[in-house]
Design a protein around this motif. Structure first.
Motif, PDB file in Angstrom:
ATOM      1  N   PHE A  72       0.839  -1.216   0.000  1.00  0.00           N
ATOM      2  CA  PHE A  72       0.000   0.000   0.000  1.00  0.00           C
ATOM      3  C   PHE A  72       0.866   1.255   0.000  1.00  0.00           C
ATOM      4  CE2 PHE A  72       0.566  -1.421   4.354  1.00  0.00           C
ATOM      5  CZ  PHE A  72       1.021  -0.271   4.985  1.00  0.00           C
ATOM      6  N   ARG A  73       2.215   1.078   0.024  1.00  0.00           N
ATOM      7  CA  ARG A  73       3.110   2.246  -0.013  1.00  0.00           C
ATOM      8  C   ARG A  73       3.150   2.872  -1.409  1.00  0.00           C
ATOM      9  NH1 ARG A  73       8.459   0.719   0.647  1.00  0.00           N
ATOM     10  NH2 ARG A  73       7.950  -1.457   0.311  1.00  0.00           N
ATOM     11  N   PHE A  74       2.691   2.131  -2.425  1.00  0.00           N
ATOM     12  CA  PHE A  74       2.728   2.646  -3.798  1.00  0.00           C
ATOM     13  C   PHE A  74       1.331   2.577  -4.392  1.00  0.00           C
ATOM     14  CE2 PHE A  74       6.520  -0.068  -3.023  1.00  0.00           C
ATOM     15  CZ  PHE A  74       7.472   0.936  -2.934  1.00  0.00           C
ATOM     16  N   ASP A  75       1.144   3.335  -5.479  1.00  0.00           N
ATOM     17  CA  ASP A  75      -0.109   3.196  -6.217  1.00  0.00           C
ATOM     18  C   ASP A  75       0.198   2.384  -7.470  1.00  0.00           C
ATOM     19  OD1 ASP A  75      -2.706   3.390  -6.935  1.00  0.00           O
ATOM     20  OD2 ASP A  75      -2.531   5.411  -7.805  1.00  0.00           O
ATOM     21  N   ALA A  76      -0.338   1.168  -7.522  1.00  0.00           N
ATOM     22  CA  ALA A  76      -0.024   0.264  -8.635  1.00  0.00           C
ATOM     23  C   ALA A  76      -1.234  -0.632  -8.887  1.00  0.00           C
ATOM     24  CB  ALA A  76       1.186  -0.582  -8.253  1.00  0.00           C
ATOM     25  N   PRO A  77      -1.296  -1.290 -10.065  1.00  0.00           N
ATOM     26  CA  PRO A  77      -2.420  -2.196 -10.312  1.00  0.00           C
ATOM     27  C   PRO A  77      -2.505  -3.276  -9.232  1.00  0.00           C
ATOM     28  CG  PRO A  77      -1.137  -1.852 -12.316  1.00  0.00           C
ATOM     29  CD  PRO A  77      -0.378  -1.187 -11.208  1.00  0.00           C
ATOM     30  N   LEU A  78      -3.735  -3.645  -8.863  1.00  0.00           N
ATOM     31  CA  LEU A  78      -3.944  -4.671  -7.834  1.00  0.00           C
ATOM     32  C   LEU A  78      -3.581  -6.037  -8.399  1.00  0.00           C
ATOM     33  CD1 LEU A  78      -7.341  -3.562  -6.266  1.00  0.00           C
ATOM     34  CD2 LEU A  78      -5.243  -4.053  -4.988  1.00  0.00           C
ATOM     35  N   ASP A  79      -2.373  -6.481  -8.153  1.00  0.00           N
ATOM     36  CA  ASP A  79      -1.919  -7.755  -8.724  1.00  0.00           C
ATOM     37  C   ASP A  79      -1.685  -8.779  -7.605  1.00  0.00           C
ATOM     38  OD1 ASP A  79      -0.416  -9.857  -9.840  1.00  0.00           O
ATOM     39  OD2 ASP A  79       0.282  -8.596 -11.473  1.00  0.00           O
ATOM     40  N   MET A  80      -0.543  -8.707  -6.919  1.00  0.00           N
ATOM     41  CA  MET A  80      -0.200  -9.559  -5.764  1.00  0.00           C
ATOM     42  C   MET A  80       0.053 -11.016  -6.098  1.00  0.00           C
ATOM     43  SD  MET A  80      -2.428  -8.276  -2.544  1.00  0.00           S
ATOM     44  CE  MET A  80      -2.822  -6.566  -2.285  1.00  0.00           C
ATOM     45  N   ARG A  81       0.299 -11.340  -7.365  1.00  0.00           N
ATOM     46  CA  ARG A  81       0.616 -12.741  -7.687  1.00  0.00           C
ATOM     47  C   ARG A  81       2.106 -12.987  -7.497  1.00  0.00           C
ATOM     48  NH1 ARG A  81      -0.970 -12.948 -13.690  1.00  0.00           N
ATOM     49  NH2 ARG A  81      -0.056 -10.877 -13.449  1.00  0.00           N
ATOM     50  N   MET A  82       2.452 -14.044  -6.756  1.00  0.00           N
ATOM     51  CA  MET A  82       3.870 -14.438  -6.689  1.00  0.00           C
ATOM     52  C   MET A  82       4.230 -15.143  -7.993  1.00  0.00           C
ATOM     53  SD  MET A  82       4.445 -16.040  -2.953  1.00  0.00           S
ATOM     54  CE  MET A  82       3.412 -15.591  -1.599  1.00  0.00           C
ATOM     55  N   ASN A  83       3.301 -15.936  -8.492  1.00  0.00           N
ATOM     56  CA  ASN A  83       3.509 -16.638  -9.758  1.00  0.00           C
ATOM     57  C   ASN A  83       2.868 -15.798 -10.863  1.00  0.00           C
ATOM     58  OD1 ASN A  83       3.402 -18.251 -12.000  1.00  0.00           O
ATOM     59  ND2 ASN A  83       2.188 -19.877 -11.048  1.00  0.00           N
ATOM     60  N   GLN A  84       3.714 -15.171 -11.685  1.00  0.00           N
ATOM     61  CA  GLN A  84       3.195 -14.252 -12.703  1.00  0.00           C
ATOM     62  C   GLN A  84       2.319 -14.959 -13.740  1.00  0.00           C
ATOM     63  OE1 GLN A  84       6.386 -14.559 -11.727  1.00  0.00           O
ATOM     64  NE2 GLN A  84       7.465 -12.615 -11.611  1.00  0.00           N
ATOM     65  N   ARG A  85       2.339 -16.315 -13.758  1.00  0.00           N
ATOM     66  CA  ARG A  85       1.515 -17.039 -14.741  1.00  0.00           C
ATOM     67  C   ARG A  85       0.133 -17.384 -14.184  1.00  0.00           C
ATOM     68  NH1 ARG A  85       6.325 -21.064 -16.723  1.00  0.00           N
ATOM     69  NH2 ARG A  85       6.164 -21.776 -14.593  1.00  0.00           N
ATOM     70  N   ALA A  86      -0.099 -17.125 -12.909  1.00  0.00           N
ATOM     71  CA  ALA A  86      -1.386 -17.491 -12.290  1.00  0.00           C
ATOM     72  C   ALA A  86      -2.497 -16.579 -12.807  1.00  0.00           C
ATOM     73  CB  ALA A  86      -1.274 -17.378 -10.779  1.00  0.00           C
ATOM     74  N   SER A  87      -3.741 -17.094 -12.753  1.00  0.00           N
ATOM     75  CA  SER A  87      -4.824 -16.277 -13.324  1.00  0.00           C
ATOM     76  C   SER A  87      -5.525 -15.408 -12.272  1.00  0.00           C
ATOM     77  CB  SER A  87      -5.841 -17.172 -14.035  1.00  0.00           C
ATOM     78  OG  SER A  87      -6.286 -18.150 -13.126  1.00  0.00           O
TER      79      SER A  87
END
Ligand SMILES: C[S@@+](CC[C@H](N)C(=O)[O-])C[C@H]1O[C@@H](n2cnc3c(N)ncnc32)[C@H](O)[C@@H]1O
Length: 333
Positions: A147-162
């Motif tokens: 929450f320290r930055f303004d960025a798209p809500l992603d949070m995936r550790m595995n970038q291939r996950a849906s």
């Protein structure tokens, strides 16, 4: 005669020469890679002592991250030992050491058993898991973990996950959201937070970490907004990455995979995780149901090695991200 002796000497020590050469090359490449601080390993000495490393053993570091624990394990392994480093994050793979005694496995650790079978190991001598996210995740704005930055809500550790945090926030029901915030974030205001999200997304989807934080500010505890936001973001991250399910599966596999005398070393950062680890060590199952033989002896396949440990005051001061860590060590009977 002297020449022949020299030749024999070199021939018989060729394996040692190659090993030392690879160590120097590895050390130089690691120094270059470590110039960017991906993650500071937590309770490094305690975790390594817990693994009780045999130089010729087979080990698995299930959470490679910046490789701090892995490199220290490699330092203690001899030429015949081997380490498998797991991480589901592609970024972690870029820091993998070039060392013939090391294999990087880009996978979720829930598939630990399958991978070890694939590599021809029925058992391993030690398993280390340092759960959760790395500093790299929290410091890279575009990964959407902080929450320290303004960025798209992603949070995936595995970038291939849906599944992304955007999907969870915009598509889960109000009840599902409240459960997640309560269970994984231990947020007192979980229902109010869920209701506010649903109300806001009825006008327009919530796209960024900044929008979510702003929306939450009036609801979160006065004077403890940052703590509550951290809990809320932690809860979303645990859901997005299916962390509890992966941990359950991994603990079962680890219990079966360890050779007698093999060590399980787990660092947790959340009470739910710690409870699961504590239960599996105490009773061999996640619920903590103890079963005993006719003499009253525990039937758990694991026995605890020492008590639960926390980082020293110095470590907590030097690395505030270590503050919530709990270390448990067990040995396969
Ligand atoms: C706390 S960091 C580990 C840091 C590491 N011990 C070090 O010294 O740099 C956790 C790492 O484990 C990875 N991870 C978390 N859960 C995982 C899972 N279920 N399967 C594979 N990797 C996972 C994350 O991507 C992250 O890089």
């Amino acid at each position: 005669m002297i020449l022949k002796n020299k030749f024999d000497f070199i021939k018989s020590n060729i394996k040692t020469f190659l090993y030392l050469y690879s160590q120097i090359a590895n050390c130089m490449s690691n120094c270059a890679k470590m110039s960017y601080n991906y993650h500071t390993p937590v309770m490094l000495e305690e975790a390594l002592a817990g693994l009780n490393i045999r130089p010729d053993g087979v080990y698995a570091d299930l959470t490679f991250g910046g490789g701090g624990h892995s490199r220290a394990i490699l330092d203690r392994l001899g030429p015949d030992g081997h380490l498998y480093g797991f991480d589901q994050d592609l970024d972690a793979m870029h820091g993998a050491p070039e060392d013939e005694r090391f294999t990087f496995v880009r996978s979720n650790f829930r598939y630990l058993q399958n991978w070890m079978t694939y590599y021809g190991h029925e058992t391993v001598d030690g398993i280390l898991a340092d759960l959760g996210v790395s500093s790299h995740h929290l410091d890279e704005a575009e990964r959407g973990f902080s929450f320290r930055f303004d960025a798209p809500l992603d949070m995936r550790m595995n970038q291939r996950a849906s599944l992304t945090a955007r999907k969870v926030v915009n598509e889960y029901t109000e009840a599902q959201l409240a459960d997640i915030f309560y269970l994984y974030g231990e947020l007192k205001q979980s229902r109010r937070v869920a209701a506010a999200i649903v109300k806001a997304r009825n006008s327009a989807p919530i796209e960024t970490t900044g929008q979510l934080s702003e929306l939450m500010n009036p609801i979160l505890g006065f004077g403890r907004e940052k703590k509550d936001l951290a809990r809320m973001f932690q809860a979303l991250r645990i859901e997005v990455n299916g962390e509890m399910k992966a941990l359950r599966q991994m603990l079962h596999s680890a219990t079966q995979l360890l050779a007698p005398g093999g060590r399980l070393v787990v660092l947790t950062y959340h009470s739910l995780e710690d409870r699961m680890v504590k239960n599996i060590i105490k009773s061999g199952n996640l619920e903590g149901r103890t079963s005993q033989d006719i003499y009253g002896r525990s039937l758990s396949p694991l026995q605890s090695v020492g008590k639960m440990q926390v980082p020293s005051t110095e470590e907590q001061e030097g690395n505030p991200r270590s503050r919530s860590a709990k270390l448990r060590i067990a040995e396969k009977i």
